[in-house]
Design a protein around this motif. Sequence first.
Motif, PDB file in Angstrom:
ATOM      1  N   ILE A   1       0.817  -1.223   0.000  1.00 14.84           N
ATOM      2  CA  ILE A   1       0.000   0.000   0.000  1.00 14.84           C
ATOM      3  C   ILE A   1       0.848   1.270   0.000  1.00 14.84           C
ATOM      4  O   ILE A   1       0.322   2.361   0.135  1.00 14.84           O
ATOM      5  CB  ILE A   1      -0.950   0.030   1.229  1.00 14.84           C
ATOM      6  CG1 ILE A   1      -0.145   0.076   2.523  1.00 14.84           C
ATOM      7  CG2 ILE A   1      -1.895  -1.156   1.219  1.00 14.84           C
ATOM      8  CD1 ILE A   1      -0.986   0.534   3.703  1.00 14.84           C
TER       9      ILE A   1
ATOM     10  N   VAL B   1      -0.422   5.621   0.456  1.00 11.31           N
ATOM     11  CA  VAL B   1      -0.377   6.355   1.725  1.00 11.31           C
ATOM     12  C   VAL B   1       0.403   7.651   1.554  1.00 11.31           C
ATOM     13  O   VAL B   1       1.559   7.634   1.142  1.00 11.31           O
ATOM     14  CB  VAL B   1       0.292   5.499   2.814  1.00 11.31           C
ATOM     15  CG1 VAL B   1       0.283   6.214   4.153  1.00 11.31           C
ATOM     16  CG2 VAL B   1      -0.414   4.161   2.928  1.00 11.31           C
TER      17      VAL B   1
ATOM     18  N   VAL C   1       1.460  10.929   6.603  1.00 14.36           N
ATOM     19  CA  VAL C   1       0.801  10.055   7.583  1.00 14.36           C
ATOM     20  C   VAL C   1       1.306   8.620   7.483  1.00 14.36           C
ATOM     21  O   VAL C   1       0.703   7.701   8.013  1.00 14.36           O
ATOM     22  CB  VAL C   1      -0.742  10.060   7.424  1.00 14.36           C
ATOM     23  CG1 VAL C   1      -1.294  11.420   7.760  1.00 14.36           C
ATOM     24  CG2 VAL C   1      -1.145   9.619   6.032  1.00 14.36           C
TER      25      VAL C   1
ATOM     26  N   ALA D   1       2.047   6.916  10.938  1.00  9.95           N
ATOM     27  CA  ALA D   1       0.813   6.605  11.659  1.00  9.95           C
ATOM     28  C   ALA D   1       0.161   5.365  11.067  1.00  9.95           C
ATOM     29  O   ALA D   1      -0.263   4.452  11.781  1.00  9.95           O
ATOM     30  CB  ALA D   1      -0.133   7.795  11.606  1.00  9.95           C
ATOM     31  N   GLY D   2       0.118   5.331   9.728  1.00  9.48           N
ATOM     32  CA  GLY D   2      -0.472   4.171   9.060  1.00  9.48           C
ATOM     33  C   GLY D   2       0.285   2.898   9.370  1.00  9.48           C
ATOM     34  O   GLY D   2      -0.302   1.873   9.715  1.00  9.48           O
TER      35      GLY D   2
ATOM     36  N   VAL E   1      -0.346   1.586  12.897  1.00  8.77           N
ATOM     37  CA  VAL E   1      -1.653   0.939  13.039  1.00  8.77           C
ATOM     38  C   VAL E   1      -1.618  -0.466  12.448  1.00  8.77           C
ATOM     39  O   VAL E   1      -2.104  -1.431  13.052  1.00  8.77           O
ATOM     40  CB  VAL E   1      -2.755   1.797  12.358  1.00  8.77           C
ATOM     41  CG1 VAL E   1      -4.069   1.032  12.320  1.00  8.77           C
ATOM     42  CG2 VAL E   1      -2.921   3.107  13.077  1.00  8.77           C
ATOM     43  N   ILE E   2      -0.985  -0.597  11.286  1.00  4.53           N
ATOM     44  CA  ILE E   2      -0.899  -1.914  10.645  1.00  4.53           C
ATOM     45  C   ILE E   2      -0.103  -2.883  11.518  1.00  4.53           C
ATOM     46  O   ILE E   2      -0.524  -4.018  11.779  1.00  4.53           O
ATOM     47  CB  ILE E   2      -0.235  -1.773   9.251  1.00  4.53           C
ATOM     48  CG1 ILE E   2      -1.197  -1.036   8.312  1.00  4.53           C
ATOM     49  CG2 ILE E   2       0.118  -3.140   8.684  1.00  4.53           C
ATOM     50  CD1 ILE E   2      -0.549  -0.538   7.053  1.00  4.53           C
TER      51      ILE E   2
ATOM     52  N   SER F   1      -1.999  -3.982  14.577  1.00 10.96           N
ATOM     53  CA  SER F   1      -3.062  -4.956  14.356  1.00 10.96           C
ATOM     54  C   SER F   1      -2.487  -6.366  14.193  1.00 10.96           C
ATOM     55  O   SER F   1      -3.037  -7.326  14.728  1.00 10.96           O
ATOM     56  CB  SER F   1      -3.903  -4.557  13.153  1.00 10.96           C
ATOM     57  OG  SER F   1      -3.119  -4.648  12.001  1.00 10.96           O
TER      58      SER F   1
ATOM     59  N   THR G   1      -1.603  -7.647  17.597  1.00 13.47           N
ATOM     60  CA  THR G   1      -2.785  -8.081  18.343  1.00 13.47           C
ATOM     61  C   THR G   1      -3.238  -9.459  17.877  1.00 13.47           C
ATOM     62  O   THR G   1      -3.601 -10.319  18.682  1.00 13.47           O
ATOM     63  CB  THR G   1      -3.925  -7.061  18.178  1.00 13.47           C
ATOM     64  OG1 THR G   1      -3.389  -5.763  18.432  1.00 13.47           O
ATOM     65  CG2 THR G   1      -5.055  -7.344  19.136  1.00 13.47           C
ATOM     66  N   ILE G   2      -3.181  -9.664  16.545  1.00 12.71           N
ATOM     67  CA  ILE G   2      -3.563 -10.980  16.018  1.00 12.71           C
ATOM     68  C   ILE G   2      -2.638 -12.057  16.583  1.00 12.71           C
ATOM     69  O   ILE G   2      -3.083 -13.100  17.079  1.00 12.71           O
ATOM     70  CB  ILE G   2      -3.501 -10.974  14.472  1.00 12.71           C
ATOM     71  CG1 ILE G   2      -4.619 -10.094  13.926  1.00 12.71           C
ATOM     72  CG2 ILE G   2      -3.621 -12.394  13.922  1.00 12.71           C
ATOM     73  CD1 ILE G   2      -4.567  -9.872  12.435  1.00 12.71           C
TER      74      ILE G   2
END
Lengths: 213, 186
Positions: A66, A70, A74, A77-78, A81-82, A85, A88-89
Motif C-alpha cells: 500500500i 499512503v 501520515v 501513523a499508518g 496501526v498496521i 493490528s 494483536t492478532i
Amino acid sequence: MAKALAKEYELGKDFSVGLWSENPIFRQILGMCPTLAVTTSVINGFSMGMATLFVLFMASTTVAAIKKLVPYQVRLAGYVVIIASYVTIADLYLKGSFPAISKALGPYVPLIVVNCLILARSESFAAHHPMHRSMADAAGMGIGFAWGLVLLGGIRELFGNGSLIDYKIFGANYEPMVIMILPAGAFITLGIVLGLINQFSGKEKMVKETSCH
Amino acid sequence: MDKNYVRMVMVLGIIGAIVALALANVYKITDPLIQKNRKQTIKEAIKEVLPEAKTYKHKTVKEIDVYIGLDDTGKKIGYAFKSEGPGYQGTISVMAGANKELTKLTGIYVMEQIETPGLGARISEDDFQKSFRKLNIEDIIEYVKNKEPSKDNEIKSITGATISSRSVVDNLNKTIDVLRKALKNG
C-alpha cells in the motif's frame, strides 16, 4: 535469462543480509527489549522470534503493497496501526492456542508493536522496495532475529538452569548460575556474544578497510 | 494542499476501518479458545488441590472465588479457593484446597506468578507446592528458613526466595481468614 538470474541474486541477497551481515540483533542492535527480556530459555526465545517474524513479514508485505496509496505525511501513523493490528492478532492467537507460551512471554508479545526492528524495516526497506523484495527482506530479518534469540536463550538456559529445551544437560549436581537467567545475565551474554562476533568477523573488515588506504 | 489533507484523513480512516474489521473477526475466533483455556486451567488447578472432588460448585464469597468440592453422592468434601495477592514482582495467584472444616489444606497450585526465574519462580515447583499438603490451618501458616519444619503448620521457605515464599503464605493466611469468617456466618 541473465536478467532473471540477477533478480534471483537480488532476492537472495535481500534475504541473506538479515541472517548475518546485517543481523538485527548482532549487527544493527535493534529490538533490544525482547532480546534482553525473554531470552531466559530456548523455547521462550524461539516463540518470541516466531511471533516477531510473523509480525515483521506481514507488516512489511502490507506496507510494500500500500506504500503508493499512503500520503508521505501520515505514513508512520499508518504503519504503526498496521503493525499494531498484526501484533494483536499474534497475541490473541498465542493466548488461544499456546496459553503456556503466552504466559511465559507475558507483556512482551504486545510490546512487539514498539520493537524498532519492525518499524525500521517498514520505513527503511518496505516503503521503498517492491513487494517481493520486501518479503524476502522481512523473512531474512525475522529469521535472523529469531536465531539470535534462540542462541541467547540457549546460552542462558544452559548455564542458568543446566538444561536445553527443558532437557537436563549438566545433571542433577550442577548448581545453576542463577545470574544468567536474571536480567543481568542477558546483558552479560549479549555482550560476550557481540564481542566474540566482532572479534571473529570484524577483523576481516578492518583489514579490508585499512587496505584501502 | 486541501486535497492532500482530505486524502490523508481518508487513507488513515480506511486503514483503521480495515484493521478494525480484521481484528474484530480474529477476536471472535480466538475468544472462545481463550475462555476455554482459562476454564481448563481452573479445572486442572482444582483437580490438583482437591483430588477427591468429582464435581464442584462455583461461589463467590467476599470477592474470593470458591469452588465447593462434591463427591459422587453430592456430599461436600472440601473447598478449593483462589488466593491472590502481591508477590515479589507481581501478583501471585494460587488455587488452594482445604477440607470442609477448614482445618487442613489438601494442596496448593500456583496458577499465575511472575517471580524471578530460578528463585521466586520456584514456588511453582512440585516440592514447594507439596509441602502445603496436610498443613494445619487452624492457626496461621508459618514459614521457617534454612531448616526443616518441625510443626504441622510450618513450611520451609525457598532458599533465596523468602519474599516469594512469604507472599504465598501471607496471601493464604489472609484468604483463609476471610473465608472462615464468611463461612461461619453462613
